[in-house]
Design a protein around this motif. Sequence first.
Motif, mmCIF file in Angstrom:
data_model
loop_
_atom_site.group_PDB
_atom_site.id
_atom_site.type_symbol
_atom_site.label_atom_id
_atom_site.label_comp_id
_atom_site.label_asym_id
_atom_site.label_seq_id
_atom_site.Cartn_x
_atom_site.Cartn_y
_atom_site.Cartn_z
ATOM 1 N N VAL A 146 6.066 5.343 1.466
ATOM 2 C CA VAL A 146 5.543 6.672 1.139
ATOM 3 C C VAL A 146 6.259 7.131 -0.124
ATOM 4 O O VAL A 146 7.480 7.012 -0.230
ATOM 5 C CB VAL A 146 5.773 7.655 2.300
ATOM 6 C CG1 VAL A 146 5.397 9.068 1.892
ATOM 7 C CG2 VAL A 146 4.983 7.217 3.529
ATOM 8 N N GLU A 147 5.504 7.650 -1.090
ATOM 9 C CA GLU A 147 6.067 7.986 -2.394
ATOM 10 C C GLU A 147 5.774 9.451 -2.736
ATOM 11 O O GLU A 147 4.613 9.826 -2.961
ATOM 12 C CB GLU A 147 5.478 7.062 -3.462
ATOM 13 C CG GLU A 147 5.860 7.401 -4.891
ATOM 14 C CD GLU A 147 7.351 7.480 -5.118
ATOM 15 O OE1 GLU A 147 7.831 8.577 -5.486
ATOM 16 O OE2 GLU A 147 8.040 6.455 -4.928
ATOM 17 N N VAL B 150 3.267 9.162 -13.171
ATOM 18 C CA VAL B 150 3.283 7.944 -13.986
ATOM 19 C C VAL B 150 4.591 7.182 -13.767
ATOM 20 O O VAL B 150 4.593 5.953 -13.629
ATOM 21 C CB VAL B 150 3.083 8.285 -15.477
ATOM 22 C CG1 VAL B 150 3.373 7.075 -16.358
ATOM 23 C CG2 VAL B 150 1.665 8.791 -15.718
ATOM 24 N N GLU B 151 5.698 7.901 -13.710
ATOM 25 C CA GLU B 151 6.993 7.246 -13.469
ATOM 26 C C GLU B 151 6.983 6.502 -12.142
ATOM 27 O O GLU B 151 7.452 5.352 -12.042
ATOM 28 C CB GLU B 151 8.112 8.286 -13.474
ATOM 29 C CG GLU B 151 9.522 7.704 -13.364
ATOM 30 C CD GLU B 151 9.929 7.336 -11.927
ATOM 31 O OE1 GLU B 151 10.698 6.361 -11.761
ATOM 32 O OE2 GLU B 151 9.465 8.016 -10.979
ATOM 33 N N ALA B 152 6.442 7.122 -11.105
ATOM 34 C CA ALA B 152 6.415 6.495 -9.782
ATOM 35 C C ALA B 152 5.555 5.238 -9.780
ATOM 36 O O ALA B 152 5.938 4.203 -9.221
ATOM 37 C CB ALA B 152 5.914 7.490 -8.739
ATOM 38 N N ILE B 153 4.374 5.310 -10.406
ATOM 39 C CA ILE B 153 3.476 4.160 -10.441
ATOM 40 C C ILE B 153 4.108 3.005 -11.215
ATOM 41 O O ILE B 153 4.104 1.847 -10.769
ATOM 42 C CB ILE B 153 2.127 4.551 -11.058
ATOM 43 C CG1 ILE B 153 1.360 5.494 -10.123
ATOM 44 C CG2 ILE B 153 1.285 3.308 -11.382
ATOM 45 C CD1 ILE B 153 0.942 4.863 -8.806
ATOM 46 N N ARG B 154 4.665 3.285 -12.368
ATOM 47 C CA ARG B 154 5.275 2.225 -13.174
ATOM 48 C C ARG B 154 6.501 1.627 -12.468
ATOM 49 O O ARG B 154 6.748 0.413 -12.556
ATOM 50 C CB ARG B 154 5.652 2.757 -14.560
ATOM 51 C CG ARG B 154 4.434 3.025 -15.455
ATOM 52 C CD ARG B 154 4.870 3.581 -16.803
ATOM 53 N NE ARG B 154 3.747 3.773 -17.723
ATOM 54 C CZ ARG B 154 3.454 2.955 -18.735
ATOM 55 N NH1 ARG B 154 4.189 1.869 -18.951
ATOM 56 N NH2 ARG B 154 2.438 3.213 -19.538
ATOM 57 N N ARG B 155 7.248 2.449 -11.760
ATOM 58 C CA ARG B 155 8.424 1.955 -11.035
ATOM 59 C C ARG B 155 8.005 0.989 -9.919
ATOM 60 O O ARG B 155 8.567 -0.104 -9.777
ATOM 61 C CB ARG B 155 9.214 3.147 -10.469
ATOM 62 C CG ARG B 155 10.317 2.764 -9.509
ATOM 63 C CD ARG B 155 11.256 3.938 -9.220
ATOM 64 N NE ARG B 155 10.581 5.204 -9.091
ATOM 65 C CZ ARG B 155 10.019 5.657 -7.970
ATOM 66 N NH1 ARG B 155 10.036 4.906 -6.879
ATOM 67 N NH2 ARG B 155 9.444 6.856 -7.924
ATOM 68 N N HIS B 156 7.033 1.371 -9.120
ATOM 69 C CA HIS B 156 6.566 0.498 -8.044
ATOM 70 C C HIS B 156 5.918 -0.763 -8.615
ATOM 71 O O HIS B 156 6.103 -1.866 -8.081
ATOM 72 C CB HIS B 156 5.572 1.238 -7.155
ATOM 73 C CG HIS B 156 6.213 2.167 -6.174
ATOM 74 N ND1 HIS B 156 6.849 1.727 -5.029
ATOM 75 C CD2 HIS B 156 6.327 3.522 -6.169
ATOM 76 C CE1 HIS B 156 7.327 2.763 -4.366
ATOM 77 N NE2 HIS B 156 7.026 3.859 -5.025
ATOM 78 N N ASP B 157 5.166 -0.617 -9.694
ATOM 79 C CA ASP B 157 4.496 -1.767 -10.290
ATOM 80 C C ASP B 157 5.513 -2.801 -10.755
ATOM 81 O O ASP B 157 5.362 -4.004 -10.492
ATOM 82 C CB ASP B 157 3.635 -1.307 -11.471
ATOM 83 C CG ASP B 157 2.680 -2.387 -11.943
ATOM 84 O OD1 ASP B 157 1.664 -2.629 -11.268
ATOM 85 O OD2 ASP B 157 2.966 -2.999 -12.982
ATOM 86 N N VAL C 271 0.876 -1.172 0.000
ATOM 87 C CA VAL C 271 0.000 0.000 0.000
ATOM 88 C C VAL C 271 0.911 1.218 0.000
ATOM 89 O O VAL C 271 1.505 1.571 1.016
ATOM 90 C CB VAL C 271 -0.944 0.017 1.222
ATOM 91 C CG1 VAL C 271 -1.796 1.288 1.213
ATOM 92 C CG2 VAL C 271 -1.850 -1.217 1.232
ATOM 93 N N VAL C 272 1.049 1.830 -1.161
ATOM 94 C CA VAL C 272 1.936 2.974 -1.358
ATOM 95 C C VAL C 272 1.102 4.247 -1.236
ATOM 96 O O VAL C 272 0.025 4.343 -1.826
ATOM 97 C CB VAL C 272 2.608 2.910 -2.745
ATOM 98 C CG1 VAL C 272 3.544 4.096 -2.948
ATOM 99 C CG2 VAL C 272 3.363 1.592 -2.911
ATOM 100 N N SER C 273 1.589 5.216 -0.478
ATOM 101 C CA SER C 273 0.786 6.412 -0.220
ATOM 102 C C SER C 273 1.547 7.685 -0.545
ATOM 103 O O SER C 273 2.767 7.771 -0.373
ATOM 104 C CB SER C 273 0.368 6.444 1.262
ATOM 105 O OG SER C 273 -0.329 7.633 1.576
ATOM 106 N N SER C 274 0.798 8.676 -0.982
ATOM 107 C CA SER C 274 1.293 10.052 -0.999
ATOM 108 C C SER C 274 1.661 10.435 0.432
ATOM 109 O O SER C 274 1.064 9.933 1.390
ATOM 110 C CB SER C 274 0.185 10.972 -1.522
ATOM 111 O OG SER C 274 0.350 12.303 -1.060
ATOM 112 N N PRO C 275 2.614 11.342 0.616
ATOM 113 C CA PRO C 275 3.000 11.718 1.987
ATOM 114 C C PRO C 275 1.984 12.581 2.717
ATOM 115 O O PRO C 275 2.105 12.755 3.931
ATOM 116 C CB PRO C 275 4.309 12.486 1.778
ATOM 117 C CG PRO C 275 4.255 12.984 0.374
ATOM 118 C CD PRO C 275 3.494 11.949 -0.394
#
Length: 235
Positions: free
Chosen positions: A79-80, A131-138, A52-56
């Motif tokens: 936290v991302e 988008v970069e953050a989502i694709r990286r975590h995925d 579960v990745v969250s905005s800070p």
Amino acid sequence: MATVILVRHGRTTANASGILAGRTPGVTLDDVGREQAQRTAERLAVVPLVGVVSSPLERCQQTAAVILERQDGRPVTPVEDGITECDYGDWQGAKLGDLAKEDLWPVVQNQPSAAAFPGGESMLTMQSRSVEAIRRHDAAFEAQHGPGAVWVAVSHGDIIKSILADALGMHLDLFQRIHVNPASVSIVRYGAARPQVIATNTDAGDLSWMRATPADEDAAVGGGAGHGAHASAPS
């Protein structure tokens, strides 16, 4: 391919009063927002999440905490910063009714790719880093847990809309056609050939089908048989 569930935070006091909160500290869920987060957590309780990745920002962290309370496993909880709210600059904290009178308002509405908030960031920058953050975590979750991995990203309305626009192959100038309610669930799978948008802006519905092995990466000609062809019966 892994699956990301995009969850917008529940309603806040700023949402209810028509204020553009942006990154203002101390903006938290109101009573309605907490109820919305609880309903979303109940929907997600049947899905074994690997993360579960969250905005800070507080409102996202609160929503993420409610989701985690209903999980039986031990999802990781990074936290991302990449999915934090847009930097609205001088617009932050203003009333939306007042902002609607600004010259920039119709640009934001009709040509967001050309919009840059005074003292803040551009909407193109917002989309690029989210988008970069989502694709990286995925990619990381899939590498660690396999193609059946399901994870949640808790973020903000404009952020989720920009991620969905990218996944749909839409130009950012069309992203205002997408609506994302507080505590809503949208679902995306990133494959080698293309992203697949499974759902957008859902406020209710059974998600137990997400426990099953994911569908083939290739698109089914004719539309396919739906989730029931792949999902196991609920226990």
